[in-house]
Enzyme design. Structure first.
Site, short mmCIF file in Angstrom:
data_model
loop_
_atom_site.label_atom_id
_atom_site.label_comp_id
_atom_site.label_asym_id
_atom_site.label_seq_id
_atom_site.Cartn_x
_atom_site.Cartn_y
_atom_site.Cartn_z
N ILE A 62 -43.85 48.56 12.16
CA ILE A 62 -42.66 47.73 12.06
C ILE A 62 -42.64 47.19 10.64
O ILE A 62 -43.67 46.72 10.13
CB ILE A 62 -42.67 46.59 13.10
CG1 ILE A 62 -41.41 45.72 12.95
CG2 ILE A 62 -43.93 45.75 13.03
CD1 ILE A 62 -41.25 44.67 14.05
N SER A 63 -41.51 47.31 9.97
CA SER A 63 -41.43 46.89 8.56
C SER A 63 -41.66 45.40 8.42
O SER A 63 -41.49 44.62 9.36
CB SER A 63 -40.05 47.25 7.99
OG SER A 63 -39.87 48.64 7.93
N HIS A 68 -36.71 44.18 6.38
CA HIS A 68 -35.63 44.17 7.38
C HIS A 68 -34.47 43.30 6.89
O HIS A 68 -33.30 43.68 7.02
CB HIS A 68 -36.16 43.63 8.71
CG HIS A 68 -36.82 44.66 9.55
ND1 HIS A 68 -37.69 44.36 10.57
CD2 HIS A 68 -36.73 46.02 9.53
CE1 HIS A 68 -38.10 45.48 11.15
NE2 HIS A 68 -37.54 46.49 10.53
N SER A 92 -39.92 49.86 16.81
CA SER A 92 -40.10 48.74 17.73
C SER A 92 -38.82 48.36 18.44
O SER A 92 -38.84 47.76 19.51
CB SER A 92 -40.63 47.52 16.97
OG SER A 92 -39.61 46.97 16.15
N ASP A 113 -35.35 57.85 18.11
CA ASP A 113 -36.75 57.98 17.68
C ASP A 113 -37.29 59.31 18.19
O ASP A 113 -36.92 59.77 19.27
CB ASP A 113 -37.62 56.83 18.19
CG ASP A 113 -38.81 56.59 17.26
OD1 ASP A 113 -38.74 55.66 16.44
OD2 ASP A 113 -39.78 57.35 17.33
N ASP A 145 -34.40 64.04 16.94
CA ASP A 145 -34.78 64.25 15.55
C ASP A 145 -33.78 63.52 14.66
O ASP A 145 -32.61 63.90 14.58
CB ASP A 145 -34.78 65.75 15.24
CG ASP A 145 -35.32 66.08 13.86
OD1 ASP A 145 -35.20 65.24 12.94
OD2 ASP A 145 -35.86 67.19 13.69
N GLY A 146 -34.24 62.46 14.01
CA GLY A 146 -33.35 61.63 13.22
C GLY A 146 -32.71 62.33 12.04
O GLY A 146 -31.67 61.87 11.54
#
Length: 223
Positions: A62-63, A68, A92, A113, A145-146
């Site tokens: 998580i950044s 963010h 997350s 995701d 697949d993003g």
């Protein structure tokens, strides 16, 4: 201006967001309000109010809160109430909820995701205090697949990519509507990347500018 990692520790989510505003990381009132409505502890059980990235499983993180905040600041004016946005590498789930706060009850967030196990955690985290967003379909989670986005839901008012792409994903650029914006880290795997702001004007002309150096986990392909 970007805050340093590993320095700032706060006692609550509200205190954390107040600090990001004081430091000049985030100014937009809609972005600030969205972040205050979402308790980071629901998505980051270890040191949620420290300004640093944390592992969340499957080799993903998580950044840090300041990253963010910076991304949300860049996107907020392009995310109208009732809009449709794409969150690639939702991890997350926290950024998807931030975006849901911006689009409101008539909007939609498509959250992708590549890891099924991580997507289950995404849903679990959101259900803690924001179950209505999943139950109503405001947030739709997909194991996908993003790199290819979600063409069936395109075009999007905004796209957030929470993992580093080695190069600019063409499909994501194509899925921006005229007047839309994407924020995406681009650069080598596991090295420093550039956080890029991709704007598409009303005539579909695309412009790209570098915002800051960053370091994200790789945007994975389906093998």
């Amino acid at each position: 201006k970007i805050m340093s990692y590993w320095v700032s520790q706060y006692k609550s989510n509200s205190e954390l967001i107040d600090s990001l505003e004081r430091e000049g990381i985030v100014h937009d009132k809609r972005a600030i309000e969205a972040m205050k409505k979402v308790d980071r502890a629901d998505f980051c059980p270890k040191r949620p109010y420290k300004d640093c990235p944390e592992e969340i499983g499957e080799g993903q993180t998580i950044s840090a809160p300041h990253m963010h905040a910076h991304c949300l600041e860049l996107l907020s004016k392009h995310v109208p109430e009732g809009g449709k946005v794409l969150d690639v590498g939702c991890g997350s789930g926290i950024f998807s909820v931030y975006l849901a706060m911006l689009v409101g009850e008539k909007g939609k967030v498509v959250s992708l995701d590549i890891y099924p196990e991580l997507l289950e955690k995404t849903r679990h985290n959101i259900m803690k205090n924001h179950a209505d967003l999943l139950n109503s379909g405001i947030i739709e989670t997909r194991n996908a697949d993003g790199w290819f986005g979600a063409s069936d839901e395109a075009p999007f008012d905004a796209i957030h990519v929470g993992a580093g792409a080695e190069n600019m994903p063409r499909a994501l650029v194509e899925q921006l509507k005229p007047g839309a914006r994407m924020v995406i880290p681009v650069g080598p795997e596991y090295l420093y990347q550039n956080l890029k702001c991709v704007d598409k004007d009303e005539e579909n002309k695309v412009s790209i500018r570098n915002i800051t150096e960053c370091r994200f986990v790789p945007l994975q392909h389906v093998s």
